[in-house]
Each structure stands twice: as structure tokens, then as C-alpha cells.
Design an enzyme around this catalytic site. Structure first.
Site, mmCIF file in Angstrom:
data_model
loop_
_atom_site.group_PDB
_atom_site.id
_atom_site.type_symbol
_atom_site.label_atom_id
_atom_site.label_comp_id
_atom_site.label_asym_id
_atom_site.label_seq_id
_atom_site.Cartn_x
_atom_site.Cartn_y
_atom_site.Cartn_z
ATOM 1 C CB SER A 68 1.305 -2.107 5.911
ATOM 2 O OG SER A 68 1.784 -0.801 5.719
ATOM 3 C CG ASP A 69 -2.466 -0.112 0.477
ATOM 4 O OD1 ASP A 69 -2.168 -1.031 -0.322
ATOM 5 O OD2 ASP A 69 -2.917 0.981 0.109
ATOM 6 C CB THR A 70 2.909 1.692 0.246
ATOM 7 O OG1 THR A 70 3.358 1.263 1.535
ATOM 8 C CG2 THR A 70 3.701 2.922 -0.172
ATOM 9 C CB THR A 104 2.821 3.834 4.264
ATOM 10 O OG1 THR A 104 3.616 3.880 3.075
ATOM 11 C CG2 THR A 104 2.853 2.413 4.814
ATOM 12 C CB SER A 105 -2.860 2.830 5.467
ATOM 13 O OG SER A 105 -3.312 4.058 4.970
#
Length: 190
Positions: A68-70, A104-105
Site C-alpha cells: 500500500s502507498d499513501t 491510498t493505493s
């Protein structure tokens, strides 16, 4: 089925715990630098993928790897994790008394019986901040909580007193689109 969270974030660990208690954490060593020519959504999805893929490639067997990435975005400007207290102060100063977006991915790579599947998605949540005085910003930074977060803030905890409202997923702002993740992995949970 082994579930692996490709993140050092205690917030993501807590959020994944809402879905299952049976998982392990492996920190990704993925390069999180931006690639030329991609939109901010594409950047975020790419980084989530690289985190998941890095851990996936270092593990074997039936498994689910979650990356995840934000990212925080305002008027086309990207706000990552601050590199200094001064940068954190500047970020909060520019975000306060206005609205911004939190992207967020999520990337989930699943291997079961030798077959792989990949899922990549993202959430966008609008966050509205109240006016924050310079002394309040300094007090927030002095709390020690600003430095490891995109945009130098967290929606939960002490900073919540400055959030007037949000439109979208609370958990995505914290760092993991829990509902989307659950829909992807629920068929693999015991």
C-alpha cells in the site's frame, strides 16, 4: 494461505488486523521514487505494486502479499513524508484551512497452487482542515507524530482536532483501503 503485509507501518498493521489476525509483516525495500510522466494516482499504484512485488519475489508458496502507498495532494502538489521538522511545518502551513486529497493505493499479489493473480486499486479521500496557528503546528511537530506520515499528519490521534470533515474512506487516509482489501482476499480467508 499465508498473508504478508509489505509495510513497516504500525497503522497498516492495525488496519489489516481488522480483517485477520493471522498475518506476518515483511518490510519492502522497494524504491519509492517517482517515475517521470505518471499521474499521481499512477505513481501511488506503482509504488504499492513495487512494495508488494519486492516482498512477493522474496517469498514462496501459497501466499497473499499486500502493498500500500499513501500520498497527499493539493492543487497538483504532492506532499510526501517530511524530511525535516521545517518541511513538516511548511506542509501543514500549506494544507491548513483548506481541502486536499489523500490517495491510498493497494496492490495484492496472490499465489495459490502455482497460479498468480494481481489486483491494484486506489481510493481518493478529500480531507478538510481547519485553520491551524503556527504555535499549534509547532506543538503538533513537537509531539513526534508528524515525521513518518505523508503530508506530515495523521487523521487519527492528536491531529484529528484539526480535521473538520472528510469525504471518502477514513481507513484509506489512515493508510489501507480495508473494505477494498477485504473484498479481494475474503475468499482466501479460513
Amino acid at each position: 494461505m499465508k498473508i504478508i503485509l509489505a509495510s513497516a507501518s504500525p497503522r497498516r498493521k492495525e488496519l489489516l488486523g481488522y480483517i485477520t489476525k493471522d498475518f506476518e509483516v515483511m518490510v519492502s525495500n522497494a524504491d519509492e521514487s517517482f517515475q517521470e510522466g505518471l499521474t499521481i494516482q499512477e505513481q501511488s499504484k506503482r509504488i504499492a505494486y513495487l512494495k508488494a512485488k519486492s516482498v512477493f519475489d522474496n517469498t514462496t508458496g501459497d501466499r497473499i502479499v499486500i502493498g500500500s502507498d499513501t500520498l497527499v495532494l493539493k492543487n497538483g502538489e504532492h506532499f510526501g513524508k517530511p524530511k525535516s521538522e521545517q518541511e513538516a511545518f511548511e506542509m501543514i502551513s500549506r494544507l491548513q484551512n483548506d481541502v486536499h486529497e489523500v490517495i491510498t493505493s493497494l496492490c495484492v499479489i496472490i499465489e495459490k497452487d502455482g497460479k498468480q493473480k494481481e489486483y491494484t486499486d486506489y481510493d481518493i479521500t478529500k480531507v478538510y482542515l481547519s485553520e491551524i496557528t503556527p504555535s499549534e503546528i509547532k506543538e503538533w511537530i513537537d509531539s513526534g507524530e508528524a515525521m513518518d506520515k505523508a503530508g506530515a499528519y495523521a487523521i487519527q490521534g492528536q491531529f484529528s482536532k484539526f480535521i473538520t470533515k472528510f469525504e471518502g474512506s477514513y481507513n484509506s487516509v489512515v493508510g489501507l483501503p480495508v473494505q477494498k482489501l477485504y473484498q479481494i482476499i475474503k475468499g482466501y480467508l479460513d
